[in-house]
Design a protein around this motif. Sequence first.
Motif, PDB file in Angstrom:
ATOM      1  N   UNK A 291       0.827  -1.207   0.000  1.00 13.75           N
ATOM      2  CA  UNK A 291       0.000   0.000   0.000  1.00 13.75           C
ATOM      3  C   UNK A 291       0.863   1.259   0.000  1.00 13.75           C
ATOM      4  N   UNK A 292       0.483   2.234  -0.811  1.00 13.78           N
ATOM      5  CA  UNK A 292       1.148   3.538  -0.809  1.00 13.78           C
ATOM      6  C   UNK A 292       0.886   4.248   0.512  1.00 13.78           C
ATOM      7  N   UNK A 293       1.891   5.004   0.971  1.00 19.07           N
ATOM      8  CA  UNK A 293       1.752   5.728   2.235  1.00 19.07           C
ATOM      9  C   UNK A 293       2.482   7.065   2.107  1.00 19.07           C
ATOM     10  N   UNK A 294       1.783   8.065   1.585  1.00 18.36           N
ATOM     11  CA  UNK A 294       2.404   9.373   1.332  1.00 18.36           C
ATOM     12  C   UNK A 294       2.431  10.209   2.601  1.00 18.36           C
ATOM     13  N   UNK A 295       3.358  11.144   2.677  1.00 13.72           N
ATOM     14  CA  UNK A 295       3.519  11.956   3.889  1.00 13.72           C
ATOM     15  C   UNK A 295       2.389  12.953   4.082  1.00 13.72           C
ATOM     16  N   UNK A 296       1.665  13.315   3.019  1.00 14.42           N
ATOM     17  CA  UNK A 296       0.531  14.237   3.153  1.00 14.42           C
ATOM     18  C   UNK A 296      -0.791  13.495   3.147  1.00 14.42           C
ATOM     19  N   UNK A 297      -0.729  12.173   3.147  1.00 16.35           N
ATOM     20  CA  UNK A 297      -1.946  11.362   3.055  1.00 16.35           C
ATOM     21  C   UNK A 297      -2.547  11.132   4.431  1.00 16.35           C
ATOM     22  N   UNK A 298      -3.873  10.928   4.439  1.00 12.56           N
ATOM     23  CA  UNK A 298      -4.594  10.550   5.657  1.00 12.56           C
ATOM     24  C   UNK A 298      -4.444  11.566   6.773  1.00 12.56           C
ATOM     25  N   UNK A 299      -4.334  12.843   6.397  1.00 10.71           N
ATOM     26  CA  UNK A 299      -4.261  13.897   7.385  1.00 10.71           C
ATOM     27  C   UNK A 299      -5.569  14.669   7.423  1.00 10.71           C
ATOM     28  N   UNK A 300      -5.999  15.175   8.617  1.00 10.29           N
ATOM     29  CA  UNK A 300      -7.188  16.019   8.651  1.00 10.29           C
ATOM     30  C   UNK A 300      -6.985  17.221   7.744  1.00 10.29           C
ATOM     31  N   UNK A 301      -8.008  17.555   6.960  1.00  7.87           N
ATOM     32  CA  UNK A 301      -7.907  18.700   6.065  1.00  7.87           C
ATOM     33  C   UNK A 301      -7.468  18.345   4.667  1.00  7.87           C
ATOM     34  N   UNK A 302      -7.010  17.094   4.455  1.00  7.47           N
ATOM     35  CA  UNK A 302      -6.672  16.659   3.099  1.00  7.47           C
ATOM     36  C   UNK A 302      -7.478  15.409   2.788  1.00  7.47           C
ATOM     37  N   UNK A 303      -7.617  15.132   1.505  1.00  7.27           N
ATOM     38  CA  UNK A 303      -8.415  13.973   1.105  1.00  7.27           C
ATOM     39  C   UNK A 303      -7.737  13.263  -0.054  1.00  7.27           C
ATOM     40  N   UNK A 304      -6.685  12.498   0.276  1.00  6.55           N
ATOM     41  CA  UNK A 304      -5.942  11.764  -0.741  1.00  6.55           C
ATOM     42  C   UNK A 304      -6.481  10.358  -0.957  1.00  6.55           C
ATOM     43  N   UNK A 305      -7.534  10.015  -0.192  1.00  6.99           N
ATOM     44  CA  UNK A 305      -8.029   8.639  -0.245  1.00  6.99           C
ATOM     45  C   UNK A 305      -8.308   8.211  -1.680  1.00  6.99           C
ATOM     46  N   UNK A 306      -7.743   7.063  -2.048  1.00  4.60           N
ATOM     47  CA  UNK A 306      -7.991   6.508  -3.372  1.00  4.60           C
ATOM     48  C   UNK A 306      -7.110   7.064  -4.471  1.00  4.60           C
ATOM     49  N   UNK A 307      -6.249   8.041  -4.143  1.00  3.93           N
ATOM     50  CA  UNK A 307      -5.424   8.648  -5.188  1.00  3.93           C
ATOM     51  C   UNK A 307      -4.185   7.813  -5.493  1.00  3.93           C
ATOM     52  N   UNK A 308      -3.691   7.088  -4.498  1.00  4.24           N
ATOM     53  CA  UNK A 308      -2.475   6.308  -4.676  1.00  4.24           C
ATOM     54  C   UNK A 308      -2.804   4.815  -4.712  1.00  4.24           C
ATOM     55  N   UNK A 309      -1.863   4.041  -5.190  1.00  6.43           N
ATOM     56  CA  UNK A 309      -2.164   2.636  -5.506  1.00  6.43           C
ATOM     57  C   UNK A 309      -1.957   1.690  -4.332  1.00  6.43           C
ATOM     58  N   UNK A 310      -2.770   0.621  -4.342  1.00  2.00           N
ATOM     59  CA  UNK A 310      -2.658  -0.502  -3.412  1.00  2.00           C
ATOM     60  C   UNK A 310      -2.700  -1.788  -4.232  1.00  2.00           C
ATOM     61  N   UNK A 311      -1.868  -2.770  -3.839  1.00  3.50           N
ATOM     62  CA  UNK A 311      -1.829  -4.056  -4.557  1.00  3.50           C
ATOM     63  C   UNK A 311      -1.951  -5.182  -3.537  1.00  3.50           C
ATOM     64  N   UNK A 312      -2.848  -6.137  -3.823  1.00  5.90           N
ATOM     65  CA  UNK A 312      -3.109  -7.246  -2.905  1.00  5.90           C
ATOM     66  C   UNK A 312      -2.578  -8.561  -3.482  1.00  5.90           C
ATOM     67  N   UNK A 313      -2.285  -9.491  -2.562  1.00  4.89           N
ATOM     68  CA  UNK A 313      -1.820 -10.829  -2.920  1.00  4.89           C
ATOM     69  C   UNK A 313      -0.537 -10.779  -3.759  1.00  4.89           C
ATOM     70  N   UNK A 314       0.436 -10.087  -3.196  1.00  6.21           N
ATOM     71  CA  UNK A 314       1.747  -9.978  -3.850  1.00  6.21           C
ATOM     72  C   UNK A 314       2.723 -10.867  -3.076  1.00  6.21           C
ATOM     73  N   UNK A 315       3.400 -11.786  -3.785  1.00  6.10           N
ATOM     74  CA  UNK A 315       4.364 -12.667  -3.116  1.00  6.10           C
ATOM     75  C   UNK A 315       5.609 -12.815  -3.984  1.00  6.10           C
TER      76      UNK A 315
END
Length: 725
Positions: A115-139
């Motif tokens: 999962x992407x984890x940007x430094x300005x993400x998931x902060x009150x006052x910003x709404x980056x939800x869904x903008x960056x990529x997540x990948x499941x079942x990676x081995x």
Amino acid sequence: MNRYTRQLQEISKEDLAIAGGKGANLGEMIKAGLPVPGGFVLLTSAYRRFTEADKLKETIETLVSSLTDYEDMNMLEKVSKEIREKIMEAPLPDDIRKEIVKAYQEIGSGRTAVRSSATAEDLPGTSFAGQYDTYLHISGVESLVLHIRKCWASLWNARALAYRLKHRIDADLAHGVVVQKLVSSEKSGILFTADPITGRRDRMLLNASWGLGEAVVSGEVSPDQWLMDRKSSKIVQHTTSKKTVMTVQAEQGITLTEVPEEMQQKKTLSDAEVLNLLSLGELVERHFRSPQDIEWAWEAGSFYLVQTRPITSLYPMPKPVDGRDGLRVHINFSVISQGMYDPLTPMGESIFLQSMLVPARKFDPSVKDERDIWWYKSIGGRMFIDYTELVRTKKRWKSMVYNDLFSDQDPLAADALMQVLERNEEEITAKKNIFTHFMIKKTPKVLSLAWPMIKNTIYGSISPAKAKIRAMEQWDRIAENAQRERLMLHTLEEKLQWIEHQVSSYMISGFEVLCLIAPSFKNLDRVKKIIAPYVKDLSILSKVEKSLPGNSTTEMGIALMEIARKLDREGKTPSKDMKEIKEFLSLYGHRSTVEMDIGIPRWCDDPQYIVDLIQSHIDAKTYQQGLETFNRGIREAEETIELITAELKKAGARRKARKVRTLLTDFRRVFGLREHSKFALLQVYQEVRELLKDIGRQLAEEGRIDAPMDVFFLRAHELKQQGPL
């Protein structure tokens, strides 16, 4: 210690800058003892090291600097594509790769979620939800490294670029990546610890479907839904949807597949499981101290929380008031009374609040300043009235919602309020109506407040013409007194006391004066009843309302058009130094486009708006049509009065004809003056504004604020704390 990776249990909120928002939140949840799958974070230092190799950072900066318009999607897509391609092609430094391999082995080298984890993400006052990529079942190491690159590249997708440009967020961001043990979800979904639809903080909204959560997050499936009451821990509402598809693991990544028919309409969660999630949601919100959007998964009989972020779409809540808990109904007074949709300046808020100090103190001597008024407050920069006690009794709803002060001003808001009342009838009417009892108890004070208004209303009913003259004289006197008194003030304390007195007392005295002319406002309704048997088309009365004399706003518009006509005939271009414009500003310079916010400059502060408006009239020649329309309206109104009275006389109703003529004449004589109450208030506001500007200059000279106009970004009680000037 590793330079580029850290296990999730080693991360906390203090590590936001190195782990990104998602990583910091997950670390906090683990520290709080919440059920979070283990994993590690590839720190932002890895991203910085990667982009500094082969001068990739300089290339990215050059490409981003070429973007100036966040709405130019073609250019955004082009730049985004080029940056992402370079990230996918650039070599990965060996030291970063070695740490990824080591951290991956420490969590068991199995299937992961990346999962992407940007430094300005998931902060009150910003709404980056869904903008960056997540990948499941990676081995596997190679697949893991590939998808880490993809997460880094997603920092530069066109949508994220546009968002950062629009909100002026620093382009020098770094990206962390969370690598988490994958939960092989039998069912999953999203838990909102506040209802994102209604904004209610005492409710939780839960979504659930079969398989991995991606189908719910991406909107591929309509999930089951529960609405839960937090106080009683009860399910308020439940909907079981038909779930035709679900996300499952593929050889690498995920895929969408059909849900077995026997499970499509089966409820995904039992009531006990729903309440279990409610308890987990309470713990998460309590830890982060704000409403949360939580993604959860279920595997082998246990719940896991795979990420959380603040809900950024909720409107701010008012501070709770002791003894007034439960569901409260607040009405946006800024919109209904003045059509003001933008937030007020802090001083604008204070002045609005201070306007209610006189009536508030009459009923409650403990009110010291504007902060003590519980029923009238600023929320999110807008003024709200607590309407709850007025609507406790259902039989009063129509009279409290559909009336001259509410539905006539904003019919849509009135309808919306009625829907809220009907939807929450049980909660709203559950408590006793104390308002009527309170008003009876305070009868002497109510009468002392209301008697001058009652007296003026009686006078206005008996002598409309004299009442008009008296109203104009009293409004003018209020404005003249304010102008004279302002010049006699010296200390900060004197000035602030005077401001509070002027603003709050005008709301009473101004309304008292308005009561002199208010009786004539109902004349059209009276006329309709009288003429209904004689006149077929009652809509003809609308012409009587045209081009009303004495309307200060209309007179202001006419004055502008006359200036435009004069300058156009003389072939002149308007400028603020012209005699005509200076004379206009001497009468109307205390007004502005957002005039009820005292922090907004007046036309006398910046006449350019007026200059441009006159020029637009000249360019489009609209002044001619405007003046003709106004004069035609006067003629049509007079002709309509003659026509109606003639119809009544023709029918033999001569006495009624005389009464109708009187009522309509009084209506036209008086109704336009309703705007003069605001006109006079704004004259008082101008004196208050000039006084605040004086205070601002003094504070700036003493270095207490940076610039004189910054005084409008303080509140009145904050000015009182400044001490002597």
